[in-house]
Scaffold this motif. Structure first.
Motif, PDB file in Angstrom:
ATOM      1  N   LYS A 168       0.847  -1.186   0.000  1.00 27.24           N
ATOM      2  CA  LYS A 168       0.000   0.000   0.000  1.00 27.24           C
ATOM      3  C   LYS A 168       0.888   1.244   0.000  1.00 27.24           C
ATOM      4  O   LYS A 168       1.997   1.236   0.520  1.00 27.24           O
ATOM      5  CB  LYS A 168      -0.903   0.015   1.229  1.00 27.24           C
ATOM      6  N   GLY A 169       0.398   2.313  -0.589  1.00 20.11           N
ATOM      7  CA  GLY A 169       1.129   3.572  -0.559  1.00 20.11           C
ATOM      8  C   GLY A 169       2.322   3.584  -1.492  1.00 20.11           C
ATOM      9  O   GLY A 169       2.283   3.036  -2.597  1.00 20.11           O
ATOM     10  N   ALA A 170       3.413   4.219  -1.034  1.00 21.26           N
ATOM     11  CA  ALA A 170       4.593   4.414  -1.878  1.00 21.26           C
ATOM     12  C   ALA A 170       5.184   3.081  -2.322  1.00 21.26           C
ATOM     13  O   ALA A 170       5.546   2.249  -1.492  1.00 21.26           O
ATOM     14  CB  ALA A 170       5.639   5.225  -1.135  1.00 21.26           C
ATOM     15  N   MET A 171       5.280   2.894  -3.641  1.00 13.50           N
ATOM     16  CA  MET A 171       5.765   1.640  -4.209  1.00 13.50           C
ATOM     17  C   MET A 171       7.108   1.819  -4.911  1.00 13.50           C
ATOM     18  O   MET A 171       8.000   0.986  -4.794  1.00 13.50           O
ATOM     19  CB  MET A 171       4.729   1.107  -5.201  1.00 13.50           C
ATOM     20  N   MET A 172       7.246   2.916  -5.684  1.00  5.70           N
ATOM     21  CA  MET A 172       8.478   3.202  -6.388  1.00  5.70           C
ATOM     22  C   MET A 172       8.755   4.697  -6.343  1.00  5.70           C
ATOM     23  O   MET A 172       7.838   5.501  -6.104  1.00  5.70           O
ATOM     24  CB  MET A 172       8.411   2.706  -7.839  1.00  5.70           C
ATOM     25  N   ALA A 173       9.989   5.061  -6.567  1.00  7.60           N
ATOM     26  CA  ALA A 173      10.420   6.442  -6.376  1.00  7.60           C
ATOM     27  C   ALA A 173      10.235   7.296  -7.627  1.00  7.60           C
ATOM     28  O   ALA A 173      10.136   6.789  -8.739  1.00  7.60           O
ATOM     29  CB  ALA A 173      11.888   6.472  -5.955  1.00  7.60           C
ATOM     30  N   SER A 174      10.197   8.590  -7.389  1.00  7.34           N
ATOM     31  CA  SER A 174      10.268   9.532  -8.505  1.00  7.34           C
ATOM     32  C   SER A 174      11.697   9.545  -9.038  1.00  7.34           C
ATOM     33  O   SER A 174      12.627   9.052  -8.398  1.00  7.34           O
ATOM     34  CB  SER A 174       9.891  10.937  -8.038  1.00  7.34           C
ATOM     35  N   SER A 175      11.870  10.114 -10.203  1.00  8.42           N
ATOM     36  CA  SER A 175      13.198  10.226 -10.786  1.00  8.42           C
ATOM     37  C   SER A 175      13.376  11.619 -11.366  1.00  8.42           C
ATOM     38  O   SER A 175      12.504  12.119 -12.080  1.00  8.42           O
ATOM     39  CB  SER A 175      13.392   9.181 -11.893  1.00  8.42           C
ATOM     40  N   SER A 176      14.495  12.234 -11.034  1.00  8.67           N
ATOM     41  CA  SER A 176      14.847  13.539 -11.592  1.00  8.67           C
ATOM     42  C   SER A 176      16.313  13.513 -12.015  1.00  8.67           C
ATOM     43  O   SER A 176      17.157  12.956 -11.306  1.00  8.67           O
ATOM     44  CB  SER A 176      14.633  14.664 -10.570  1.00  8.67           C
ATOM     45  N   ASN A 177      16.594  14.087 -13.162  1.00  6.75           N
ATOM     46  CA  ASN A 177      17.977  14.257 -13.597  1.00  6.75           C
ATOM     47  C   ASN A 177      18.491  15.584 -13.060  1.00  6.75           C
ATOM     48  O   ASN A 177      17.812  16.608 -13.160  1.00  6.75           O
ATOM     49  CB  ASN A 177      18.063  14.254 -15.127  1.00  6.75           C
TER      50      ASN A 177
END
Length: 383
Positions: A168-177
């Protein structure tokens, strides 16, 4: 169905295609869906396929997305059906994803008269370069009819084949270059006092950046800042004028991402200024985090007990700091990404994703089809 699906998976695996070039895979999918009595359409010209299974009873619409692209790797698995395309390999399990969705599509289309609502099938290209989901959304895959919930399944070598991982909830991260450039003034290495050394400034800046995670992000929040590239100069006895660093930022919330960008900018600009240099930060958001919708997961948990047995359900304790362009769909509609166990007794099956030697247990295909087909039926009934 399993022998047929395994044969399809091996055909896809043997003929991998890079992001946004999945023409042969798309054609295979298109023809399979036609044989299921569906009316598939290409999302783009010969790349990406979508189709709608109209249920026999009115209800909501659930989308199920599978990605199809491979990675630029030379395969080293030793399989009889190893990649025939040099420098291209299915090392992330997208061939499994595509096959599971094909199997679920066949099961659901055969039982469409019993469906309370519709199922939108999305076979998407270009996941690995984070372009496919955005392009598919702009083509209206979530609109006709409007999609209420969306699902995806991803292989996971940390779980044994036959099991499914839920969270439940956060499963994978955001990505920023992220990148920064330090501009000083060049000169002779023997006379550093006559120059402003951007290499030295970059070193201090890189060290200061590590304090962001340690002192600006709450200990209970997860975040990663990694710089994998630092370039400067062309000769050992010359102080260059500029130095440049490139890296990635991964977070599990939009607010954490915003705070890291703010702190990075302050450190780069002010650290450089303290040496008499100038610093410029570039922060490019690639995709947001994958946040699973709790009501969807709760239905899938109960459904999974029926389809594959409670003993084969695994609760994942922590999210992955990897990223997925499935997050773009979740910005439009609620949904969930599910983990599909693919490991067995062979050591190669427990290698990390994106490894050129990784093996995926094909028995996972059966588990995926059972879990997702039943899960979609139950979601249409209950949500």
């Amino acid at each position: 169905m399993l022998p047929e699906l395994i044969a399809i998976r091996r055909q896809i695996h043997q003929n991998p295609e890079l992001s946004n070039h999945e023409t042969a895979t798309s054609r295979l999918v298109f023809e399979f869906l036609e044989k299921c009595g569906l009316s598939p359409e290409y999302i783009f010209e010969n790349v990406g396929v979508t189709a709608l299974i109209r249920g026999g009873q009115p209800g909501k619409t659930i989308a199920y997305r599978a990605d199809m692209d491979a990675l630029p790797l030379d395969e080293k698995t030793g399989l009889d059906f190893t990649s025939q395309n040099p420098g291209c390999m299915h090392a992330c399990g997208h061939d499994i994803h595509t096959t599971v969705l094909l199997g679920a599509a066949k099961v659901l289309s055969q039982n469409k008269s019993r469906l309370k609502g519709n199922v939108r099938l999305i076979f998407q290209g270009g996941e690995e370069n984070f372009t496919g989901a955005k392009r598919a959304i702009t083509k209206g895959v979530l609109l006709d009819p409007p999609v209420n919930f969306i699902l995806a399944m991803h292989t996971w070598p940390d779980l044994p084949a036959g099991t499914v991982g839920l969270k439940k909830g956060a499963m994978m991260a955001s990505s920023s270059n992220v990148s920064f450039e330090i501009t000083g003034s060049g000169g002779h290495a023997a006379h550093p006092h006559r120059s402003i050394d951007p290499v030295l400034v970059s070193a201090y800046t890189m060290t200061a950046i590590q304090s962001i995670i340690a002192r600006n992000i709450a200990p209970v929040d997860s975040a990663v800042i990694t710089f994998g590239k630092l370039t400067a100069g062309t000769a050992s006895n010359v102080i260059p004028s500029t130095a440049r660093a490139e890296g990635t930022v991964r977070t599990l919330s939009v607010e954490t991402d915003r705070r890291i960008e703010e702190k990075l900018r302050l450190i780069v600009e002010n650290q450089a200024a303290s040496f008499g240099a100038t610093g410029e930060l570039t922060f490019q958001k690639v995709c947001g985090p994958v946040i699973n919708h709790t009501p969807v997961i709760e239905v899938l948990e109960q459904s999974g007990k029926q389809s594959i047995g409670s003993e084969n359900l695994r609760w994942l304790e922590t999210p992955s700091m990897g990223s997925e362009d499935f997050s773009f769909y979740l910005e439009k509609v609620p949904g969930a990404l599910i983990r599909l166990g693919t490991a067995n007794q062979e050591e190669q099956s427990r290698l990390p994703l994106h490894n050129s030697g990784i093996l995926f247990d094909e028995n996972s295909i059966k588990t995926g089809v059972l879990f997702m087909a039943q899960g979609i039926v139950d979601l249409l009934l209950q949500l």
